[in-house]
Design a protein around this motif. Structure first.
Motif, PDB file in Angstrom:
ATOM      1  N   PRO A 130       0.864  -1.444  -0.157  1.00  0.00           N
ATOM      2  CA  PRO A 130      -0.110   0.121  -0.027  1.00  0.00           C
ATOM      3  C   PRO A 130       0.922   1.178  -0.162  1.00  0.00           C
ATOM      4  CG  PRO A 130      -0.113  -1.116   2.067  1.00  0.00           C
ATOM      5  CD  PRO A 130       0.773  -1.952   1.218  1.00  0.00           C
ATOM      6  N   PRO A 131       0.316   2.183  -0.817  1.00  0.00           N
ATOM      7  CA  PRO A 131       1.255   3.349  -0.871  1.00  0.00           C
ATOM      8  C   PRO A 131       1.014   4.030   0.716  1.00  0.00           C
ATOM      9  CG  PRO A 131      -0.893   3.811  -1.808  1.00  0.00           C
ATOM     10  CD  PRO A 131      -0.767   2.329  -1.516  1.00  0.00           C
ATOM     11  N   PRO A 132       2.079   4.873   1.009  1.00  0.00           N
ATOM     12  CA  PRO A 132       1.994   5.883   2.415  1.00  0.00           C
ATOM     13  C   PRO A 132       0.935   6.525   2.730  1.00  0.00           C
ATOM     14  CG  PRO A 132       4.173   6.228   0.847  1.00  0.00           C
ATOM     15  CD  PRO A 132       3.340   5.446  -0.027  1.00  0.00           C
ATOM     16  N   SER A 133       0.568   6.436   3.805  1.00  0.00           N
ATOM     17  CA  SER A 133      -0.707   6.953   4.138  1.00  0.00           C
ATOM     18  C   SER A 133      -0.704   8.545   4.207  1.00  0.00           C
ATOM     19  CB  SER A 133      -1.195   6.635   5.712  1.00  0.00           C
ATOM     20  OG  SER A 133      -1.672   5.509   5.568  1.00  0.00           O
ATOM     21  N   SER A 134      -1.624   9.196   3.644  1.00  0.00           N
ATOM     22  CA  SER A 134      -1.571  10.819   3.652  1.00  0.00           C
ATOM     23  C   SER A 134      -3.073  11.007   3.103  1.00  0.00           C
ATOM     24  CB  SER A 134      -0.613  11.233   2.812  1.00  0.00           C
ATOM     25  OG  SER A 134      -0.902  11.410   1.530  1.00  0.00           O
ATOM     26  N   HIS A 135      -3.539  12.143   3.308  1.00  0.00           N
ATOM     27  CA  HIS A 135      -4.970  12.783   2.987  1.00  0.00           C
ATOM     28  C   HIS A 135      -4.881  12.505   1.509  1.00  0.00           C
ATOM     29  CE1 HIS A 135      -8.535  14.274   2.569  1.00  0.00           C
ATOM     30  NE2 HIS A 135      -8.166  15.550   1.765  1.00  0.00           N
ATOM     31  N   ARG A 136      -3.815  13.202   0.733  1.00  0.00           N
ATOM     32  CA  ARG A 136      -3.797  13.364  -0.721  1.00  0.00           C
ATOM     33  C   ARG A 136      -3.770  11.779  -1.368  1.00  0.00           C
ATOM     34  NH1 ARG A 136       0.789  16.315  -4.235  1.00  0.00           N
ATOM     35  NH2 ARG A 136      -0.152  16.087  -5.939  1.00  0.00           N
ATOM     36  N   ASN A 137      -2.792  10.646  -0.982  1.00  0.00           N
ATOM     37  CA  ASN A 137      -2.824   9.509  -1.390  1.00  0.00           C
ATOM     38  C   ASN A 137      -4.182   8.870  -1.136  1.00  0.00           C
ATOM     39  OD1 ASN A 137      -0.370   9.584  -2.220  1.00  0.00           O
ATOM     40  ND2 ASN A 137       0.562   8.813  -0.380  1.00  0.00           N
ATOM     41  N   SER A 138      -4.786   9.088   0.178  1.00  0.00           N
ATOM     42  CA  SER A 138      -6.168   8.361   0.168  1.00  0.00           C
ATOM     43  C   SER A 138      -7.227   8.905  -0.869  1.00  0.00           C
ATOM     44  CB  SER A 138      -6.609   8.699   1.689  1.00  0.00           C
ATOM     45  OG  SER A 138      -5.901   8.174   2.669  1.00  0.00           O
ATOM     46  N   ALA A 139      -7.180  10.242  -1.040  1.00  0.00           N
ATOM     47  CA  ALA A 139      -8.163  10.671  -2.094  1.00  0.00           C
ATOM     48  C   ALA A 139      -7.681  10.172  -3.440  1.00  0.00           C
ATOM     49  CB  ALA A 139      -7.941  12.362  -2.224  1.00  0.00           C
ATOM     50  N   ALA A 140      -6.589  10.221  -3.785  1.00  0.00           N
ATOM     51  CA  ALA A 140      -6.055   9.461  -5.135  1.00  0.00           C
ATOM     52  C   ALA A 140      -6.452   8.001  -4.970  1.00  0.00           C
ATOM     53  CB  ALA A 140      -4.632   9.709  -5.276  1.00  0.00           C
ATOM     54  N   ARG A 141      -6.376   7.262  -4.075  1.00  0.00           N
ATOM     55  CA  ARG A 141      -6.670   5.950  -3.844  1.00  0.00           C
ATOM     56  C   ARG A 141      -8.280   5.721  -4.123  1.00  0.00           C
ATOM     57  NH1 ARG A 141      -3.233   4.779  -0.065  1.00  0.00           N
ATOM     58  NH2 ARG A 141      -4.859   5.173   1.618  1.00  0.00           N
ATOM     59  N   CYS A 142      -9.076   6.554  -3.330  1.00  0.00           N
ATOM     60  CA  CYS A 142     -10.492   6.530  -3.669  1.00  0.00           C
ATOM     61  C   CYS A 142     -10.989   6.845  -5.055  1.00  0.00           C
ATOM     62  CB  CYS A 142     -11.244   7.577  -2.667  1.00  0.00           C
ATOM     63  SG  CYS A 142     -12.852   7.710  -2.842  1.00  0.00           S
ATOM     64  N   ARG A 143     -10.208   7.759  -5.840  1.00  0.00           N
ATOM     65  CA  ARG A 143     -10.517   8.118  -7.218  1.00  0.00           C
ATOM     66  C   ARG A 143     -10.232   6.985  -7.949  1.00  0.00           C
ATOM     67  NH1 ARG A 143      -8.187  13.130  -6.058  1.00  0.00           N
ATOM     68  NH2 ARG A 143      -6.320  12.566  -7.010  1.00  0.00           N
ATOM     69  N   LEU A 144      -9.050   6.234  -7.577  1.00  0.00           N
ATOM     70  CA  LEU A 144      -8.502   5.139  -8.680  1.00  0.00           C
ATOM     71  C   LEU A 144      -9.762   4.095  -8.256  1.00  0.00           C
ATOM     72  CD1 LEU A 144      -6.651   3.536 -10.413  1.00  0.00           C
ATOM     73  CD2 LEU A 144      -5.568   3.118  -8.368  1.00  0.00           C
ATOM     74  N   SER A 145     -10.038   3.654  -7.057  1.00  0.00           N
ATOM     75  CA  SER A 145     -11.086   2.599  -6.683  1.00  0.00           C
ATOM     76  C   SER A 145     -12.282   2.783  -7.409  1.00  0.00           C
ATOM     77  CB  SER A 145     -11.212   2.511  -5.051  1.00  0.00           C
ATOM     78  OG  SER A 145      -9.933   2.058  -4.584  1.00  0.00           O
ATOM     79  N   SER A 146     -12.860   4.167  -7.152  1.00  0.00           N
ATOM     80  CA  SER A 146     -14.009   4.506  -7.928  1.00  0.00           C
ATOM     81  C   SER A 146     -13.969   4.105  -9.509  1.00  0.00           C
ATOM     82  CB  SER A 146     -14.465   6.011  -7.596  1.00  0.00           C
ATOM     83  OG  SER A 146     -14.553   6.119  -6.147  1.00  0.00           O
ATOM     84  N   ALA A 147     -12.840   4.749  -9.865  1.00  0.00           N
ATOM     85  CA  ALA A 147     -12.798   4.516 -11.436  1.00  0.00           C
ATOM     86  C   ALA A 147     -12.551   3.284 -11.744  1.00  0.00           C
ATOM     87  CB  ALA A 147     -11.246   5.025 -11.967  1.00  0.00           C
ATOM     88  N   LEU A 148     -12.023   2.110 -10.988  1.00  0.00           N
ATOM     89  CA  LEU A 148     -12.164   0.871 -11.276  1.00  0.00           C
ATOM     90  C   LEU A 148     -13.444  -0.194 -11.054  1.00  0.00           C
ATOM     91  CD1 LEU A 148      -8.730  -0.227  -9.736  1.00  0.00           C
ATOM     92  CD2 LEU A 148      -9.044  -0.315 -12.083  1.00  0.00           C
ATOM     93  N   LEU A 149     -14.067   0.355  -9.870  1.00  0.00           N
ATOM     94  CA  LEU A 149     -15.421  -0.028  -9.639  1.00  0.00           C
ATOM     95  C   LEU A 149     -16.523   0.457 -11.030  1.00  0.00           C
ATOM     96  CD1 LEU A 149     -17.422  -1.278  -7.885  1.00  0.00           C
ATOM     97  CD2 LEU A 149     -17.804   0.893  -6.740  1.00  0.00           C
ATOM     98  N   ALA A 150     -16.280   1.846 -11.366  1.00  0.00           N
ATOM     99  CA  ALA A 150     -17.158   2.352 -12.370  1.00  0.00           C
ATOM    100  C   ALA A 150     -16.878   1.433 -13.730  1.00  0.00           C
ATOM    101  CB  ALA A 150     -16.724   3.719 -12.864  1.00  0.00           C
ATOM    102  N   LEU A 151     -15.499   1.081 -13.987  1.00  0.00           N
ATOM    103  CA  LEU A 151     -15.232   0.229 -15.132  1.00  0.00           C
ATOM    104  C   LEU A 151     -15.815  -0.987 -15.159  1.00  0.00           C
ATOM    105  CD1 LEU A 151     -13.482  -0.190 -17.719  1.00  0.00           C
ATOM    106  CD2 LEU A 151     -11.600  -0.743 -16.112  1.00  0.00           C
TER     107      LEU A 151
END
Length: 166
Positions: A130-151
């Motif tokens: 997992p990437p290092p924890s940070s608010h910015r990484n969490s938001a990017a991870r959330c966007r990526l997860s959302s994009a994968l779910l949408a796909l």
């Protein structure tokens, strides 16, 4: 019905391709290839770990060498009389590590005694870190997860629509 099967096959191929995207390709012996007087023990140490799905590519002189997969006893004795697999055509051979465990290869043309043998341990591919924890990484991870779910939802919806329009 055939179109439905084709779509499912396509989705399966996409899934498998994504799984294999992490496989590496190794040229055995690097620039020296599969030849006598190469220290393959040092080569293995330089490149390990090897993982399930990785490819070993042997390059050798046609008619001068072969690649014989043997068991541990065959490897230790340079004995290719009971091969698991044997390849001697052309000038190269690609072999995929398809399960965890040890693989042993020798040249049966007499060069094994000069060091032309290879022992590889294939390990399970570790899960991604997992990437290092940070608010910015969490938001990017959330966007990526959302994009994968949408796909995934889009692909499944397309499959369902495709299936119902048959």
């Amino acid at each position: 019905m055939a179109r439905s099967q084709q779509l499912y096959l396509f989705l399966f191929v996409v899934f498998v391709s994504l799984q294999l995207a992490s496989a590496d390709r190794f040229t055995v012996g690097d620039r020296q290839g599969w030849n006598p007087n190469v220290n393959y023990t040092v080569w293995v140490e330089k490149h390990k770990p090897f993982h399930v799905g990785d490819w070993l590519v042997f390059y050798y002189q046609s008619g001068m060498a072969d690649v014989v997969q043997v068991d541990e006893a065959g490897y230790n004795k340079c004995d290719a009389s009971n091969p698991i697999s044997n390849y001697s055509k052309g000038r190269n051979y690609a072999f995929q590590l398809n399960h965890t465990g040890r693989y042993y290869f020798v040249c049966s043309r007499g060069y094994c005694y000069g060091g032309m043998r290879l022992a590889i341990l294939a390990e399970r591919l570790p899960p991604p870190s997992p990437p290092p924890s940070s608010h910015r990484n969490s938001a990017a991870r959330c966007r990526l997860s959302s994009a994968l779910l949408a796909l995934a939802v889009s692909l499944l919806s397309a499959a369902a629509l495709f299936h119902f329009h048959l």
